[in-house]
Motif scaffolding. Structure first.
Motif, PDB file in Angstrom:
ATOM      1  N   ASN A 344       0.839  -1.188   0.000  1.00  0.00           N
ATOM      2  CA  ASN A 344       0.000   0.000   0.000  1.00  0.00           C
ATOM      3  C   ASN A 344       0.880   1.247   0.000  1.00  0.00           C
ATOM      4  O   ASN A 344       1.430   1.625   1.020  1.00  0.00           O
ATOM      5  CB  ASN A 344      -0.926   0.003   1.218  1.00  0.00           C
ATOM      6  N   ILE A 351      -7.114  -1.694   7.813  1.00  0.00           N
ATOM      7  CA  ILE A 351      -6.224  -2.827   8.060  1.00  0.00           C
ATOM      8  C   ILE A 351      -6.960  -4.051   8.590  1.00  0.00           C
ATOM      9  O   ILE A 351      -6.464  -5.185   8.483  1.00  0.00           O
ATOM     10  CB  ILE A 351      -5.098  -2.397   9.028  1.00  0.00           C
ATOM     11  N   PHE A 370       4.743  -7.534   3.204  1.00  0.00           N
ATOM     12  CA  PHE A 370       4.048  -6.304   3.545  1.00  0.00           C
ATOM     13  C   PHE A 370       4.908  -5.103   3.164  1.00  0.00           C
ATOM     14  O   PHE A 370       6.094  -5.050   3.498  1.00  0.00           O
ATOM     15  CB  PHE A 370       3.770  -6.222   5.049  1.00  0.00           C
ATOM     16  N   LEU A 372       4.082  -1.109   3.772  1.00  0.00           N
ATOM     17  CA  LEU A 372       3.004  -0.380   4.440  1.00  0.00           C
ATOM     18  C   LEU A 372       3.388   1.077   4.662  1.00  0.00           C
ATOM     19  O   LEU A 372       3.743   1.480   5.767  1.00  0.00           O
ATOM     20  CB  LEU A 372       2.695  -1.054   5.794  1.00  0.00           C
ATOM     21  N   LEU A 375       0.400   3.251   6.921  1.00  0.00           N
ATOM     22  CA  LEU A 375      -0.210   2.722   8.139  1.00  0.00           C
ATOM     23  C   LEU A 375       0.175   3.558   9.352  1.00  0.00           C
ATOM     24  O   LEU A 375       1.328   3.974   9.486  1.00  0.00           O
ATOM     25  CB  LEU A 375       0.235   1.280   8.376  1.00  0.00           C
ATOM     26  N   GLN A 380      -0.066  -0.663  12.338  1.00  0.00           N
ATOM     27  CA  GLN A 380       1.113  -1.494  12.090  1.00  0.00           C
ATOM     28  C   GLN A 380       1.302  -2.496  13.224  1.00  0.00           C
ATOM     29  O   GLN A 380       1.597  -3.680  12.999  1.00  0.00           O
ATOM     30  CB  GLN A 380       2.352  -0.596  11.946  1.00  0.00           C
TER      31      GLN A 380
END
Length: 509
Positions: A344, A351, A370, A372, A375, A380
């Motif tokens: 992402n 999430i 992942f 991220l 986040l 997270q």
């Protein structure tokens, strides 16, 4: 009169020859192209086997060569030598130069019949390479390119007896397809790609819309195992998107044994595509979504998705979604899932949706990646804690941000790890590095660390002493600037550990 013994001996000899040929095929499948090229000159049998393998996907090999343009020109020459008389006459009448055929220099093989991969874009480039290299002999080069593209596409689609994969790519030239052709009905994989720009004013003839190309194959085959769709339209109209989506949904619905579906670049409602998965509950094993808008997805579409209980791989990359998508709590929706990729880089993503997927796998996940960027620290933490408590069977973990405490917890809970890649912006010092070694599971073979830190040689020695019988093969530390010092490399090499990146253990890729 031939005796029974003679017949038996002949039969046994024939069976031995067949067995040897099958063994050769099995071995040659694992050879590199340059090795197969050497095998061509050994004997007739090796030549036939090698040529058959090399010409399955000659376009791919041309892309790997340094002088790609010259290679494509030679490939065009070979394909033109294999044309039938009618097509040769057609091209001659259009003033397109053809390679001369000297007596005794006819192609030994019918090379187009060996193709298993047809790449429309590279056929067009190959045609262009031939016309440009013979520019002085062509009256109007653009017109010659169009005619040659169409002729070669038609010829290769007709002659490829064991065609496996068609890549329609961005050119989207509407092929001249015989809908009764048996070879196309055996097609197993196809890739559609919409053009990146408006092609209404393009010089290419016979351009079909994206939905037209999809519809052609929807009526042509029902045995596809793998469908790839890449939509590059930036400003398509609602009608265009709706037409494209309906055509793709129909294609998916018509395939009886679809295993892999990859969708990229859909920013309109794709509920109809998901709903077409209803009949694929036991066949679909891979679903990949990249730049897909999930905001408008209906509940029926979600139900069709989660009914695919044999999914082994889910990839969600840079997709849009505002509100959470909820599954039935406690339900093991994807009990066979082995691989999960969540990337992402574009916007916030709820999430809990990803956490639900992880919890629904019955602790069977073996591969997680992942990335991220957006986040929050709370999200997270929730995601990594879910991995710690629900993924004891992980073999491969790639995470772009880990706290030091989370790293230790992952190593303590995932005792089957074979490969670990992680980035950290935490304070990573000598003591952390030494303590880290005490928690590494014995199964770990490949360790990649991206961190603003390089350990001293003495720290490396202590790290290795703390490995506790871990048979580590690769330890790669990168801070984006410095290289690992020679003394540290020597310490690692002394213990049989490589300090540079290599192709590592990556299942399901």
């Amino acid at each position: 009169m031939v005796s029974v013994t003679d017949k038996h001996e002949k039969r046994m000899t024939y069976l031995c020859i067949i067995e040897v040929q099958l063994c050769c095929v099995s071995l040659f499948e694992h050879l590199e192209p340059h090795e197969l090229h050497s095998c061509i000159f050994v004997n007739r049998q090796w030549c036939k086997i090698s040529i058959t393998i090399l010409w399955r996907s000659p376009f791919y090999e041309c892309n790997l060569l340094r002088n790609k343009w010259r290679s494509l020109n030679l490939l065009a020459r070979t394909c033109l030598l294999c044309l039938d008389d009618n097509k040769r006459e057609l091209l001659t009448n259009e003033s397109i130069p053809l390679p001369s055929i000297s007596s005794g220099q006819q192609p030994i093989f019918d090379y187009p019949s060996l193709f298993r991969v047809i790449n429309i874009e590279i056929i067009c480039t190959m045609s262009d390479a031939w016309v440009i290299s013979n520019k002085g002999k062509c009256i109007t080069s653009e017109y010659c390119k169009k005619v040659l593209r169409k002729t070669l596409i038609e010829h290769l689609l007709e002659r490829a007896e064991m065609i496996h994969f068609i890549n329609l790519d961005e050119f989207n030239i509407k092929p001249i397809i015989n809908k009764n052709a048996l070879n196309l009905r055996r097609l197993k994989k196809i890739r559609f790609s919409s053009p990146t720009t408006d092609r209404k004013n393009s010089s290419i003839d016979n351009i079909s819309t994206f939905s037209e190309n999809v519809s052609i194959f929807s009526t042509l085959t029902n045995n596809l195992l793998h469908i790839i769709v890449e939509n590059h339209k930036q400003h398509g109209s609602f009608i265009e998107y709706e037409s494209d989506t309906k055509a793709l949904a129909e294609l998916v619905r018509n395939q009886g044994s679809l295993k892999c579906l990859e969708i990229s670049g859909y920013y309109m409602n794709i509920s109809s595509i998901f709903e077409s998965l209803k009949g694929k509950t036991t066949t679909l094993t891979k679903l990949s979504l990249n730049r897909v808008d999930l905001n408008f997805i209906s509940q029926n579409a979600i139900n069709s998705w989660i009914s695919c209980v044999n999914l082994k791989s889910i990839e969600i990359q840079n997709c849009k979604i505002v509100e959470e998508i909820y599954f039935n709590s406690g339900q093991q929706i994807f009990p066979n899932l082995k691989k999960l990729v969540f990337v992402n880089h574009v916007a916030k993503f709820p999430i809990n949706f990803i956490i639900q997927i992880i919890k629904s796998t019955n602790k069977n996940l073996e591969y997680i990646k992942f990335e991220l960027d957006h986040l929050t620290s709370v999200n997270q933490l929730s995601l990594i804690n879910t991995v710690i408590h629900h993924c004891p069977n992980l073999l491969h973990l790639n995470v772009d941000e880990l706290l030091n405490s989370q790293l230790i917890q992952i190593l303590d809970s995932c005792r089957k790890l074979r490969e670990l890649k992680f980035d950290t912006s935490n304070e990573f010092d000598n003591n952390t590095f030494i303590e880290f070694a005490k928690h590494i599971p014995q199964t770990l073979k490949y360790l990649y660390i991206n961190v603003d830190y390089y350990p001293f040689p003495d720290t490396f020695r202590m790290f290795i002493n703390n490995l506790n019988d871990v048979n580590l093969k690769v330890l790669h530390i990168s801070n984006g600037e410095e290289e690992l010092g020679n003394e540290c490399r020597e310490i690692l090499e002394k213990h049989g550990i490589i300090s540079s990146r290599i192709h590592s253990y990556q299942p399901f890729l």
